[in-house]
Design a protein around this motif. Structure first.
Motif, PDB file in Angstrom:
ATOM      1  N   HIS A 107       0.802  -1.229   0.000  1.00  0.00           N
ATOM      2  CA  HIS A 107       0.000   0.000   0.000  1.00  0.00           C
ATOM      3  C   HIS A 107       0.825   1.264   0.000  1.00  0.00           C
ATOM      4  CE1 HIS A 107      -3.462  -2.353   0.719  1.00  0.00           C
ATOM      5  NE2 HIS A 107      -3.273  -2.556   2.003  1.00  0.00           N
ATOM      6  N   SER A 108       2.051   1.188   0.532  1.00  0.00           N
ATOM      7  CA  SER A 108       2.790   2.418   0.820  1.00  0.00           C
ATOM      8  C   SER A 108       4.288   2.136   0.820  1.00  0.00           C
ATOM      9  CB  SER A 108       2.391   2.943   2.197  1.00  0.00           C
ATOM     10  OG  SER A 108       2.834   2.040   3.196  1.00  0.00           O
ATOM     11  N   GLY A 109       5.053   3.183   0.729  1.00  0.00           N
ATOM     12  CA  GLY A 109       6.499   3.043   0.846  1.00  0.00           C
ATOM     13  C   GLY A 109       6.872   2.385   2.168  1.00  0.00           C
ATOM     14  N   SER A 110       6.086   2.681   3.184  1.00  0.00           N
ATOM     15  CA  SER A 110       6.392   2.153   4.512  1.00  0.00           C
ATOM     16  C   SER A 110       6.241   0.636   4.569  1.00  0.00           C
ATOM     17  CB  SER A 110       5.457   2.778   5.555  1.00  0.00           C
ATOM     18  OG  SER A 110       5.561   4.181   5.554  1.00  0.00           O
ATOM     19  N   ASP A 111       5.110   0.111   4.105  1.00  0.00           N
ATOM     20  CA  ASP A 111       4.951  -1.351   4.206  1.00  0.00           C
ATOM     21  C   ASP A 111       5.923  -2.064   3.255  1.00  0.00           C
ATOM     22  OD1 ASP A 111       3.557  -1.216   1.749  1.00  0.00           O
ATOM     23  OD2 ASP A 111       1.644  -1.886   2.565  1.00  0.00           O
ATOM     24  N   ALA A 112       6.267  -1.394   2.148  1.00  0.00           N
ATOM     25  CA  ALA A 112       7.219  -1.996   1.217  1.00  0.00           C
ATOM     26  C   ALA A 112       8.622  -2.077   1.834  1.00  0.00           C
ATOM     27  CB  ALA A 112       7.255  -1.200  -0.081  1.00  0.00           C
ATOM     28  N   ASN A 113       9.089  -0.980   2.407  1.00  0.00           N
ATOM     29  CA  ASN A 113      10.428  -1.005   3.003  1.00  0.00           C
ATOM     30  C   ASN A 113      10.486  -1.916   4.224  1.00  0.00           C
ATOM     31  OD1 ASN A 113      12.155   0.635   1.353  1.00  0.00           O
ATOM     32  ND2 ASN A 113      10.983   2.420   2.011  1.00  0.00           N
ATOM     33  N   GLU A 114       9.402  -1.940   4.990  1.00  0.00           N
ATOM     34  CA  GLU A 114       9.347  -2.838   6.141  1.00  0.00           C
ATOM     35  C   GLU A 114       9.456  -4.294   5.677  1.00  0.00           C
ATOM     36  OE1 GLU A 114       6.569  -1.917   9.181  1.00  0.00           O
ATOM     37  OE2 GLU A 114       6.256  -3.999   9.752  1.00  0.00           O
ATOM     38  N   ALA A 135      18.041   9.319   6.386  1.00  0.00           N
ATOM     39  CA  ALA A 135      17.160   8.575   5.475  1.00  0.00           C
ATOM     40  C   ALA A 135      15.764   8.436   6.054  1.00  0.00           C
ATOM     41  CB  ALA A 135      17.731   7.190   5.205  1.00  0.00           C
ATOM     42  N   TYR A 136      14.753   8.602   5.197  1.00  0.00           N
ATOM     43  CA  TYR A 136      13.376   8.324   5.593  1.00  0.00           C
ATOM     44  C   TYR A 136      12.873   7.156   4.766  1.00  0.00           C
ATOM     45  CZ  TYR A 136       8.543   8.812   7.001  1.00  0.00           C
ATOM     46  OH  TYR A 136       7.295   8.564   7.518  1.00  0.00           O
ATOM     47  N   HIS A 137      12.620   6.022   5.424  1.00  0.00           N
ATOM     48  CA  HIS A 137      12.116   4.858   4.696  1.00  0.00           C
ATOM     49  C   HIS A 137      10.682   4.505   5.082  1.00  0.00           C
ATOM     50  CE1 HIS A 137      15.925   4.283   2.730  1.00  0.00           C
ATOM     51  NE2 HIS A 137      16.558   4.146   3.877  1.00  0.00           N
ATOM     52  N   GLY A 138      10.080   5.264   6.004  1.00  0.00           N
ATOM     53  CA  GLY A 138       8.674   5.013   6.281  1.00  0.00           C
ATOM     54  C   GLY A 138       8.237   5.340   7.693  1.00  0.00           C
ATOM     55  N   GLY A 139       6.941   5.164   7.925  1.00  0.00           N
ATOM     56  CA  GLY A 139       6.328   5.547   9.184  1.00  0.00           C
ATOM     57  C   GLY A 139       5.674   4.404   9.942  1.00  0.00           C
ATOM     58  N   ILE A 204      19.480   2.424   0.300  1.00  0.00           N
ATOM     59  CA  ILE A 204      19.898   3.765  -0.121  1.00  0.00           C
ATOM     60  C   ILE A 204      18.738   4.524  -0.774  1.00  0.00           C
ATOM     61  CG2 ILE A 204      22.232   2.884  -0.569  1.00  0.00           C
ATOM     62  CD1 ILE A 204      21.643   3.512  -3.589  1.00  0.00           C
ATOM     63  N   GLU A 205      18.752   5.830  -0.583  1.00  0.00           N
ATOM     64  CA  GLU A 205      17.956   6.721  -1.432  1.00  0.00           C
ATOM     65  C   GLU A 205      18.966   7.294  -2.421  1.00  0.00           C
ATOM     66  OE1 GLU A 205      15.024   9.481   0.849  1.00  0.00           O
ATOM     67  OE2 GLU A 205      16.443   8.754   2.315  1.00  0.00           O
ATOM     68  N   PRO A 206      18.794   7.014  -3.718  1.00  0.00           N
ATOM     69  CA  PRO A 206      19.767   7.496  -4.710  1.00  0.00           C
ATOM     70  C   PRO A 206      19.909   9.017  -4.719  1.00  0.00           C
ATOM     71  CG  PRO A 206      18.396   5.789  -5.653  1.00  0.00           C
ATOM     72  CD  PRO A 206      17.779   6.141  -4.325  1.00  0.00           C
ATOM     73  N   CYS A 237      17.447  -0.005  -3.512  1.00  0.00           N
ATOM     74  CA  CYS A 237      17.198   1.391  -3.880  1.00  0.00           C
ATOM     75  C   CYS A 237      15.778   1.776  -3.527  1.00  0.00           C
ATOM     76  CB  CYS A 237      17.442   1.620  -5.370  1.00  0.00           C
ATOM     77  SG  CYS A 237      19.183   1.776  -5.758  1.00  0.00           S
ATOM     78  N   ASP A 238      15.660   2.696  -2.591  1.00  0.00           N
ATOM     79  CA  ASP A 238      14.357   3.242  -2.222  1.00  0.00           C
ATOM     80  C   ASP A 238      14.026   4.363  -3.210  1.00  0.00           C
ATOM     81  OD1 ASP A 238      12.200   4.593  -1.189  1.00  0.00           O
ATOM     82  OD2 ASP A 238      12.890   4.508   0.899  1.00  0.00           O
ATOM     83  N   GLU A 239      13.185   4.016  -4.179  1.00  0.00           N
ATOM     84  CA  GLU A 239      12.783   4.971  -5.230  1.00  0.00           C
ATOM     85  C   GLU A 239      11.401   5.544  -4.920  1.00  0.00           C
ATOM     86  OE1 GLU A 239      14.180   5.570  -8.656  1.00  0.00           O
ATOM     87  OE2 GLU A 239      16.082   4.895  -7.829  1.00  0.00           O
ATOM     88  N   VAL A 240      10.976   5.412  -3.669  1.00  0.00           N
ATOM     89  CA  VAL A 240       9.597   5.760  -3.335  1.00  0.00           C
ATOM     90  C   VAL A 240       9.275   7.207  -3.704  1.00  0.00           C
ATOM     91  CG1 VAL A 240       7.956   6.068  -1.425  1.00  0.00           C
ATOM     92  CG2 VAL A 240       9.323   3.982  -1.574  1.00  0.00           C
ATOM     93  N   LYS A 241      10.133   8.145  -3.311  1.00  0.00           N
ATOM     94  CA  LYS A 241       9.804   9.538  -3.607  1.00  0.00           C
ATOM     95  C   LYS A 241      10.327   9.999  -4.965  1.00  0.00           C
ATOM     96  CE  LYS A 241       9.714  12.970  -0.413  1.00  0.00           C
ATOM     97  NZ  LYS A 241      10.264  14.024   0.466  1.00  0.00           N
ATOM     98  N   PHE A 242      11.525   9.563  -5.323  1.00  0.00           N
ATOM     99  CA  PHE A 242      12.163  10.157  -6.495  1.00  0.00           C
ATOM    100  C   PHE A 242      12.224   9.230  -7.705  1.00  0.00           C
ATOM    101  CE2 PHE A 242      14.570  13.170  -3.445  1.00  0.00           C
ATOM    102  CZ  PHE A 242      13.485  14.034  -3.447  1.00  0.00           C
ATOM    103  N   GLY A 266       6.785   3.580  -4.638  1.00  0.00           N
ATOM    104  CA  GLY A 266       5.613   3.963  -3.845  1.00  0.00           C
ATOM    105  C   GLY A 266       5.116   5.308  -4.327  1.00  0.00           C
ATOM    106  N   LYS A 267       4.649   6.085  -3.399  1.00  0.00           N
ATOM    107  CA  LYS A 267       4.142   7.445  -3.688  1.00  0.00           C
ATOM    108  C   LYS A 267       3.579   7.592  -5.106  1.00  0.00           C
ATOM    109  CE  LYS A 267       6.360  10.269  -0.143  1.00  0.00           C
ATOM    110  NZ  LYS A 267       7.471   9.608   0.552  1.00  0.00           N
ATOM    111  N   GLY A 268       4.328   8.187  -6.025  1.00  0.00           N
ATOM    112  CA  GLY A 268       3.825   8.496  -7.363  1.00  0.00           C
ATOM    113  C   GLY A 268       3.379   7.306  -8.179  1.00  0.00           C
TER     114      GLY A 268
HETATM  115  C1  LIG Z   1       7.592   8.830   1.728  1.00  0.00           C
HETATM  116  C2  LIG Z   1       8.721   7.876   1.675  1.00  0.00           C
HETATM  117  C3  LIG Z   1       8.591   6.578   2.177  1.00  0.00           C
HETATM  118  C4  LIG Z   1       7.342   6.119   2.865  1.00  0.00           C
HETATM  119  O1  LIG Z   1       6.250   6.122   2.017  1.00  0.00           O
HETATM  120  P1  LIG Z   1       4.769   6.196   2.624  1.00  0.00           P
HETATM  121  O2  LIG Z   1       3.889   6.236   1.433  1.00  0.00           O
HETATM  122  O3  LIG Z   1       4.696   7.459   3.445  1.00  0.00           O
HETATM  123  O4  LIG Z   1       4.564   5.005   3.445  1.00  0.00           O
HETATM  124  C5  LIG Z   1       9.651   5.722   2.025  1.00  0.00           C
HETATM  125  N1  LIG Z   1      10.786   6.105   1.438  1.00  0.00           N
HETATM  126  C6  LIG Z   1      10.954   7.352   0.941  1.00  0.00           C
HETATM  127  C7  LIG Z   1      12.232   7.713   0.280  1.00  0.00           C
HETATM  128  C8  LIG Z   1       9.937   8.280   1.058  1.00  0.00           C
HETATM  129  O5  LIG Z   1      10.109   9.518   0.609  1.00  0.00           O
END
Ligand SMILES: *Cc1c(COP(=O)(O)O)cnc(C)c1O
Length: 438
Positions: A107-114, A135-139, A204-206, A237-242, A266-268
């Motif tokens: 559903h989200s970057g968070s559950d994916a990274n977890e 680094a922010y990988h989720g909540g 990593i976040e690239p 590679c955490d491509e969630v935001k970028f 994730g995100k987009g």
């Molecule tokens: C936002 C973000 C997440 C988490 O995604 P959510 O949709 O908030 O769960 C993970 N990694 C990166 C790099 C993000 O920017």
């Protein structure tokens, strides 16, 4: 303060709130949101990049209408559905061979990274994970546990987590020095009693997002990749935001010329609907059934939206648009920022741009309050953007990938006006007293 915002405060918990100004929206189209006061707001955040195609994009609307009018269940947990399979096939075609194995949908970057954090440890039997400070990988608990962002201080970390510094070219004054310092720190970690062979994965976040929109020095991630290969460490590679066109290339990791083992989206990806994906090698992705699942994972409506997003990125040339409008905007901001005293640095790739605000350009001391005041003032002037950074002093621009030149001009001019009003002391600090930001 508008009525919707006030009513929300009487009914909705604040636990999921990260607010910068009293924004209440009732609709949106393209690059604009409509406030409940009737104002049109140019959206330079796109909900942190999640509304990747802007608002109410016709191709997403059609896709979800079609999927919902003949609904193939609500999940891929206990049955296959076509949108999930099509999406998985599409994602496999978009990643480099090294990670081209199987796809997990969440559903989200968070559950994916977890899921990745649990999976790499379970699949390799190695008990450590490397990640970056900032680094922010989720909540969720498991994704926060492998994050190094200061906003998550006090949250319990994964026992085997090792956090290393992300190179900060602006703070170091020079990219080569920043890169060398970060790499020598990494070496030091392993000169003591920790062995690299104990590490399952390096997250990593690239390009580091919430840590301050840090663009890595040229060659830095090639060194990280070499280090990972040498020790059999999975490169995640955490491509969630970028990811997905945001940086002017399809994947943010392409700027570094590296090949990840595992890619997280994730995100987009969902164009405004909740969906995430992990793509990686078959033996790891298939290491165990019923390992990480939630009831609505593989939801066919969300998967259909994601497919529409990926197809629209291709069909409408949005990688190119992100590169072109992004470099136009970066140049325009860089040029005009000479007159904006608060701006220390303007950086980014494509439509991922950061503007770092400082007390003065010599000390480079973070201008935290002025940053919060600038996003507030921009909101008053009709522009939505938020800030990021380990010091809360970087304006983050992640507008819809469909942004036009005239919308870019409009946004840049509002940013300039907001910065000048704040620098001239025209924006009262009282305005932000109830907006803690982060
Ligand atoms: C936002 C973000 C997440 C988490 O995604 P959510 O949709 O908030 O769960 C993970 N990694 C990166 C790099 C993000 O920017």
């Amino acid at each position: 303060m508008t009525d919707l915002y006030r009513r929300e405060s009487k009914s909705v918990s604040n636990m999921a709130q990260l607010r910068f100004f009293p924004q209440a929206v009732v609709g949106g189209k393209g690059s604009y949101l409509r406030g409940d006061d009737g104002r049109q707001l140019l959206d330079f955040s796109a909900s942190w990049g999640a509304a990747s195609l802007g608002h109410a994009h016709p191709s997403v609307r059609e896709a979800i209408t079609r999927a919902f009018s003949d609904q193939a269940g609500a999940s891929y947990l206990s049955s296959a559905n076509e949108p999930s399979v099509l999406l998985a096939e599409k994602l496999l075609s978009l990643v480099p061979p090294r990670s081209r194995g199987r796809v997990w949908l969440g559903h989200s970057g968070s559950d994916a990274n977890e899921t990745v954090a649990r999976m790499v440890v379970a699949a390799t039997g190695r008990r450590r994970i490397l990640a970056f400070k900032g680094a922010y990988h989720g909540g969720t608990s498991g994704s926060m546990a492998v994050s190094g962002h200061p906003a998550l201080k006090g949250v319990e970390k994964f026992g085997g987590l090792i956090l290393v510094p992300y190179p900060n070219s602006y703070a170091a004054g020079d990219p080569t020095a920043a890169s060398a310092a970060a790499l020598s720190h990494l070496e030091e970690v392993f000169s003591a009693d920790v062995r690299p062979e104990e590490v399952a994965a390096f997250f990593i976040e690239p390009i580091q997002g919430d840590g301050g929109l840090l663009v890595p020095p040229v060659g830095f991630f090639a060194e990280i990749e070499r280090f990972c290969r040498q020790h059999g460490i999975l490169l995640v590679c955490d491509e969630v935001k970028f990811g997905l066109a945001r940086t002017g290339l399809l994947h943010a990791f392409e700027h570094s010329g590296i090949e990840p083992d595992i890619v997280v989206f994730g995100k987009g990806l969902g164009g405004g609907l909740p969906i995430s994906a992990v793509v990686g090698p078959e033996p790891i992705m298939n290491h165990s059934p019923t390992f990480s699942y939630q009831t609505l994972h593989g939801n066919p409506i969300c998967a259909s939206a994601a497919l529409a997003v990926l197809e629209t990125i291709e069909k409408d040339g949005l990688v190119r648009n992100s590169a072109d409008i992004g470099s136009y905007m970066l140049a325009s901001l860089s040029k005009r920022s000479r007159d904006w005293d608060l701006v220390g640095d303007v950086r980014g790739k494509g439509l991922a741009i950061g503007i770092e605000l400082v007390g003065d350009r010599v000390s480079r001391a973070p201008a935290k309050i002025q940053t919060a005041l600038t996003v507030y003032r921009a909101f008053q002037l009709g522009l939505v953007m938020y800030y990021v950074g380990s010091n809360s002093n970087v304006l983050e621009l992640t507008p819809p990938l469909i942004l036009s030149t005239s919308e870019a001009d409009e946004g840049v001019s509002i940013i300039g006006q907001a910065l000048q009003d704040v620098a001239a002391g025209k924006v009262s600090p009282d305005l932000i007293s109830s907006f803690a930001g982060w």
